[in-house]
Design an enzyme around this catalytic site. Structure first.
Site, PDB file in Angstrom:
ATOM      1  N   GLY A  11       1.337  -1.080   0.008  1.00 35.31           N
ATOM      2  CA  GLY A  11      -0.367   0.196   0.148  1.00 35.31           C
ATOM      3  C   GLY A  11       0.833   1.472   0.190  1.00 35.31           C
ATOM      4  O   GLY A  11       1.757   0.808   1.399  1.00 35.31           O
ATOM      5  N   ARG A  72       1.052  -4.591  -5.510  1.00 38.56           N
ATOM      6  CA  ARG A  72       0.596  -5.953  -4.493  1.00 38.56           C
ATOM      7  C   ARG A  72       0.717  -7.180  -5.463  1.00 38.56           C
ATOM      8  O   ARG A  72      -0.051  -8.087  -5.725  1.00 38.56           O
ATOM      9  CB  ARG A  72      -0.194  -6.035  -3.423  1.00 38.56           C
ATOM     10  CG  ARG A  72      -0.398  -5.127  -2.747  1.00 38.56           C
ATOM     11  CD  ARG A  72      -1.985  -6.125  -1.909  1.00 38.56           C
ATOM     12  NE  ARG A  72      -1.942  -4.488  -1.046  1.00 38.56           N
ATOM     13  CZ  ARG A  72      -1.929  -3.656   0.114  1.00 38.56           C
ATOM     14  NH1 ARG A  72      -0.952  -4.212   0.355  1.00 38.56           N
ATOM     15  NH2 ARG A  72      -2.598  -2.650   0.507  1.00 38.56           N
ATOM     16  N   GLY A 102       6.027  -2.457   3.533  1.00 34.33           N
ATOM     17  CA  GLY A 102       5.931  -3.582   4.688  1.00 34.33           C
ATOM     18  C   GLY A 102       6.581  -4.887   4.511  1.00 34.33           C
ATOM     19  O   GLY A 102       7.217  -5.232   3.974  1.00 34.33           O
ATOM     20  N   ASP A 103       5.807  -5.298   5.716  1.00 32.29           N
ATOM     21  CA  ASP A 103       6.374  -6.755   5.543  1.00 32.29           C
ATOM     22  C   ASP A 103       6.838  -7.775   4.528  1.00 32.29           C
ATOM     23  O   ASP A 103       7.255  -8.542   4.876  1.00 32.29           O
ATOM     24  CB  ASP A 103       5.989  -7.329   7.479  1.00 32.29           C
ATOM     25  CG  ASP A 103       5.465  -7.264   7.975  1.00 32.29           C
ATOM     26  OD1 ASP A 103       4.115  -7.198   6.476  1.00 32.29           O
ATOM     27  OD2 ASP A 103       4.937  -7.975   8.642  1.00 32.29           O
ATOM     28  N   GLY A 104       5.692  -7.860   3.852  1.00 29.36           N
ATOM     29  CA  GLY A 104       5.639  -8.641   2.756  1.00 29.36           C
ATOM     30  C   GLY A 104       6.143  -8.426   1.898  1.00 29.36           C
ATOM     31  O   GLY A 104       7.128  -9.438   1.178  1.00 29.36           O
ATOM     32  N   THR A 126       4.059   2.471   5.888  1.00 28.18           N
ATOM     33  CA  THR A 126       3.074   1.763   5.491  1.00 28.18           C
ATOM     34  C   THR A 126       2.413   2.477   6.971  1.00 28.18           C
ATOM     35  O   THR A 126       2.993   2.948   8.241  1.00 28.18           O
ATOM     36  CB  THR A 126       2.883   0.712   5.880  1.00 28.18           C
ATOM     37  OG1 THR A 126       1.412  -0.097   6.178  1.00 28.18           O
ATOM     38  CG2 THR A 126       3.475  -0.549   7.508  1.00 28.18           C
ATOM     39  N   ASP A 128      -0.215   1.768   8.398  1.00 31.63           N
ATOM     40  CA  ASP A 128      -0.134   1.083   9.551  1.00 31.63           C
ATOM     41  C   ASP A 128       0.487   1.111  10.730  1.00 31.63           C
ATOM     42  O   ASP A 128      -0.014   0.130  11.871  1.00 31.63           O
ATOM     43  CB  ASP A 128      -0.839  -0.688   8.622  1.00 31.63           C
ATOM     44  CG  ASP A 128      -1.953  -0.761   8.047  1.00 31.63           C
ATOM     45  OD1 ASP A 128      -2.604  -0.217   8.112  1.00 31.63           O
ATOM     46  OD2 ASP A 128      -1.502  -1.656   7.548  1.00 31.63           O
ATOM     47  N   ASP A 130       2.328  -1.178  11.414  1.00 30.93           N
ATOM     48  CA  ASP A 130       2.172  -2.600  12.150  1.00 30.93           C
ATOM     49  C   ASP A 130       3.483  -3.602  11.971  1.00 30.93           C
ATOM     50  O   ASP A 130       3.559  -4.498  11.366  1.00 30.93           O
ATOM     51  CB  ASP A 130       1.239  -3.620  11.434  1.00 30.93           C
ATOM     52  CG  ASP A 130       1.280  -3.425  10.222  1.00 30.93           C
ATOM     53  OD1 ASP A 130       2.459  -2.680  10.218  1.00 30.93           O
ATOM     54  OD2 ASP A 130       0.644  -3.824   9.537  1.00 30.93           O
ATOM     55  N   GLY A 171      -5.994   0.060   9.350  1.00 28.25           N
ATOM     56  CA  GLY A 171      -4.539  -0.599  10.667  1.00 28.25           C
ATOM     57  C   GLY A 171      -4.517  -2.325   9.738  1.00 28.25           C
ATOM     58  O   GLY A 171      -3.796  -2.144  10.161  1.00 28.25           O
ATOM     59  N   ARG A 172      -5.092  -2.537   8.987  1.00 24.94           N
ATOM     60  CA  ARG A 172      -5.257  -3.682   8.749  1.00 24.94           C
ATOM     61  C   ARG A 172      -5.074  -4.373   9.948  1.00 24.94           C
ATOM     62  O   ARG A 172      -6.906  -4.637  10.101  1.00 24.94           O
ATOM     63  CB  ARG A 172      -3.646  -4.298   7.587  1.00 24.94           C
ATOM     64  CG  ARG A 172      -3.615  -5.950   7.237  1.00 24.94           C
ATOM     65  CD  ARG A 172      -2.438  -6.195   6.513  1.00 24.94           C
ATOM     66  NE  ARG A 172      -2.646  -5.171   5.856  1.00 24.94           N
ATOM     67  CZ  ARG A 172      -2.816  -5.295   4.234  1.00 24.94           C
ATOM     68  NH1 ARG A 172      -3.396  -6.251   3.939  1.00 24.94           N
ATOM     69  NH2 ARG A 172      -2.490  -4.917   3.493  1.00 24.94           N
ATOM     70  N   LYS A 211     -24.332  10.352  28.817  1.00 31.37           N
ATOM     71  CA  LYS A 211     -24.840  10.841  29.749  1.00 31.37           C
ATOM     72  C   LYS A 211     -24.464  12.179  29.677  1.00 31.37           C
ATOM     73  O   LYS A 211     -23.435  12.711  29.822  1.00 31.37           O
ATOM     74  CB  LYS A 211     -25.327  10.215  30.736  1.00 31.37           C
ATOM     75  CG  LYS A 211     -25.550   8.970  31.199  1.00 31.37           C
ATOM     76  CD  LYS A 211     -26.057   8.845  32.227  1.00 31.37           C
ATOM     77  CE  LYS A 211     -26.536   7.337  32.619  1.00 31.37           C
ATOM     78  NZ  LYS A 211     -25.695   6.697  34.013  1.00 31.37           N
ATOM     79  N   LYS A 213     -23.613  14.153  27.058  1.00 35.13           N
ATOM     80  CA  LYS A 213     -23.319  14.764  26.038  1.00 35.13           C
ATOM     81  C   LYS A 213     -24.320  14.931  24.744  1.00 35.13           C
ATOM     82  O   LYS A 213     -25.117  13.845  24.688  1.00 35.13           O
ATOM     83  CB  LYS A 213     -21.976  14.080  25.650  1.00 35.13           C
ATOM     84  CG  LYS A 213     -20.723  13.895  26.973  1.00 35.13           C
ATOM     85  CD  LYS A 213     -19.982  12.991  26.067  1.00 35.13           C
ATOM     86  CE  LYS A 213     -18.713  12.991  26.984  1.00 35.13           C
ATOM     87  NZ  LYS A 213     -17.525  12.428  25.876  1.00 35.13           N
ATOM     88  N   GLU A 222     -10.633  -1.705  11.504  1.00 34.72           N
ATOM     89  CA  GLU A 222     -10.650  -2.378  10.453  1.00 34.72           C
ATOM     90  C   GLU A 222     -11.129  -3.830  10.229  1.00 34.72           C
ATOM     91  O   GLU A 222     -11.671  -4.763  10.210  1.00 34.72           O
ATOM     92  CB  GLU A 222     -10.333  -2.043   9.217  1.00 34.72           C
ATOM     93  CG  GLU A 222      -8.927  -2.760   8.411  1.00 34.72           C
ATOM     94  CD  GLU A 222      -8.553  -1.719   7.870  1.00 34.72           C
ATOM     95  OE1 GLU A 222      -9.093  -2.048   6.387  1.00 34.72           O
ATOM     96  OE2 GLU A 222      -6.954  -1.541   7.389  1.00 34.72           O
ATOM     97  N   ARG A 255      -5.235   7.466   3.113  1.00 33.67           N
ATOM     98  CA  ARG A 255      -3.962   6.593   2.824  1.00 33.67           C
ATOM     99  C   ARG A 255      -3.361   8.266   2.203  1.00 33.67           C
ATOM    100  O   ARG A 255      -1.731   8.039   1.928  1.00 33.67           O
ATOM    101  CB  ARG A 255      -3.963   5.583   1.175  1.00 33.67           C
ATOM    102  CG  ARG A 255      -3.752   4.547   2.192  1.00 33.67           C
ATOM    103  CD  ARG A 255      -3.354   3.580   1.983  1.00 33.67           C
ATOM    104  NE  ARG A 255      -2.819   3.246   0.755  1.00 33.67           N
ATOM    105  CZ  ARG A 255      -3.244   1.906   0.296  1.00 33.67           C
ATOM    106  NH1 ARG A 255      -3.618   0.968   0.852  1.00 33.67           N
ATOM    107  NH2 ARG A 255      -3.341   1.709  -1.437  1.00 33.67           N
TER     108      ARG A 255
HETATM  109  O1  F6P Z   1      -1.389  -1.622   4.677  1.00 32.33           O
HETATM  110  C1  F6P Z   1      -2.287  -0.948   4.051  1.00 32.33           C
HETATM  111  C2  F6P Z   1      -3.447  -0.633   3.392  1.00 32.33           C
HETATM  112  O2  F6P Z   1      -4.233   0.842   3.781  1.00 32.33           O
HETATM  113  C3  F6P Z   1      -4.163  -1.118   5.774  1.00 32.33           C
HETATM  114  O3  F6P Z   1      -4.300  -0.288   6.269  1.00 32.33           O
HETATM  115  C4  F6P Z   1      -5.655  -1.991   4.122  1.00 32.33           C
HETATM  116  O4  F6P Z   1      -5.834  -2.951   4.821  1.00 32.33           O
HETATM  117  C5  F6P Z   1      -4.840  -2.288   3.314  1.00 32.33           C
HETATM  118  O5  F6P Z   1      -3.602  -1.623   2.715  1.00 32.33           O
HETATM  119  C6  F6P Z   1      -6.139  -1.601   2.078  1.00 32.33           C
HETATM  120  O6  F6P Z   1      -5.036  -1.908   1.112  1.00 32.33           O
HETATM  121  P1  F6P Z   1      -5.940  -1.554  -0.878  1.00 32.33           P
HETATM  122  O7  F6P Z   1      -5.618  -0.413  -1.093  1.00 32.33           O
HETATM  123  O8  F6P Z   1      -5.277  -2.619  -1.653  1.00 32.33           O
HETATM  124  O9  F6P Z   1      -7.421  -2.583  -0.717  1.00 32.33           O
END
Ligand code: F6P
Length: 324
Positions: A11, A72, A102-104, A126, A128, A130, A171-172, A211, A213, A222, A255
């Site tokens: 991403g 990807r 990212g890690d992938g 990324t 995320d 993460d 945030g995956r 209450k 508010k 997500e 993004r």
């Molecule tokens: O890894 C970044 C991210 O935006 C995640 O937060 C989300 O789950 C995913 O990519 C969405 O991917 P795509 O744009 O391929 O739908």
């Protein structure tokens, strides 16, 4: 080390351009030749690897997305796909590769490095946040600010209409954006994958919080086990008679946009450091941040561990939400 290629993968994230710019400029200043791989690993497979000069990275530090493009690539997961990529890397005599992703994406690079002689350095990019071994990934700060700005806007309309809003953020499988956005926006609740969602408890908390508010905002990651914002809203609805419920999915707006100053600086420093590491003969490393310091660890450490969310922040949020 003579020819260094940079690619963005997975991403896109705000700040990737600042990173590519830093890689290119650092290479040029040190007498190395920088190359850009278009559209991530897919472009590598298709031989779209181009020499880059100052003009290619002019006026991009402030731009979101990635000028190199990203993808990807499923084909890169296959040995045949990688063989095609190797042929193209050899054609251009690339001896160092910098992967921003990212890690992938890092995993893909380590497999490539086992199959050919090439030095690789990973830079975490990324929204995320993460990735293990770094406090911040490139793009996370900008995305977090985008989310907070959007939540503030939803708060205006929620308060005007006395509504309860469930706002879904990206945030995956990690809750970094959700938890920190909840803290920064004064949300009345947060649901994150790191904590099991308990619907009856959530209903009780929303009612208690609401209450006195005019509005309530529940941030939903997500990847939450209870579902997305819409599913959560539907699950609480039967128990919330008399409340006006709405949901909003912020989606890909998170993004995009100009990177924050923080992300530009982080990306620039990481890009420069990646070139320096390659020049020192290093390989298989991932750059990270630790406070204001840049560090490096093996890519495998980054891939094999998961980033851990600071759950003390969740405790703090709960304290803030508990009425004395
Ligand atoms: O890894 C970044 C991210 O935006 C995640 O937060 C989300 O789950 C995913 O990519 C969405 O991917 P795509 O744009 O391929 O739908």
């Amino acid at each position: 080390m003579k020819n260094i290629a940079v690619l963005t993968s997975g991403g896109d994230a705000p700040g990737m351009n600042a990173c590519v710019r830093a890689v290119v400029k650092t290479c040029l200043s040190k007498g190395l030749t920088p190359f850009g791989v278009m559209d991530g690993y897919q472009g590598m497979i298709e031989g779209r690897i181009e020499k880059l000069g100052y003009g290619d990275v002019d006026n991009i530090i402030q731009r979101g997305g990635t000028v190199l493009g990203t993808a990807r690539s499923q084909e890169f997961l296959t040995a045949e796909g990688r063989q095609k990529a190797i042929v193209h890397l050899k054609e251009q005599a690339i001896d160092g590769l910098i992967i921003v992703g990212g890690d992938g994406s890092f995993k893909g690079a380590t497999i490539l490095a086992e199959e050919m002689e090439i030095a690789i350095i990973g830079i975490p990019g990324t929204i995320d946040n993460d990735i293990a071994g770094t406090d911040h990934t490139i793009g996370y700060d900008t995305a977090l600010n985008t989310v907070v700005e959007a939540v503030d806007k939803i708060r205006d309309t929620a308060s005007s209409h006395h509504r309860v809003f469930f706002i879904e953020v990206m945030g995956r499988n990690a809750g970094f954006i959700a938890l920190n956005a909840a803290l920064a926006s004064g949300a009345e609740g947060v649901l994150i994958p790191e904590e099991v969602t308990d619907i009856p408890l959530l209903v009780k908390q929303i009612k208690e919080q609401n209450k006195g508010k005019r509005s309530s905002i529940i941030i939903v990651a997500e990847g939450d086990d209870g579902g997305g914002a819409k599913e959560i809203m539907e699950q609480v609805r039967p128990f919330m008679d008399g409340y006006d419920l709405r949901y909003s999915i912020l989606g890909h707006v998170q993004r995009g946009g100009n990177p924050s100053a923080f992300d530009r600086i982080l990306a620039t420093r990481m890009g420069g450091m990646a070139v320096d590491l390659l020049m020192k003969g290093e390989t298989n490393l991932m750059i990270g941040s630790n406070g204001d310091r840049l560090i490096s660890q093996t890519i495998l450490e980054g891939i094999n561990h998961s980033a851990t969310l600071d759950l003390e922040k969740l405790d703090l949020l709960k304290d803030l939400l508990t009425k004395g």
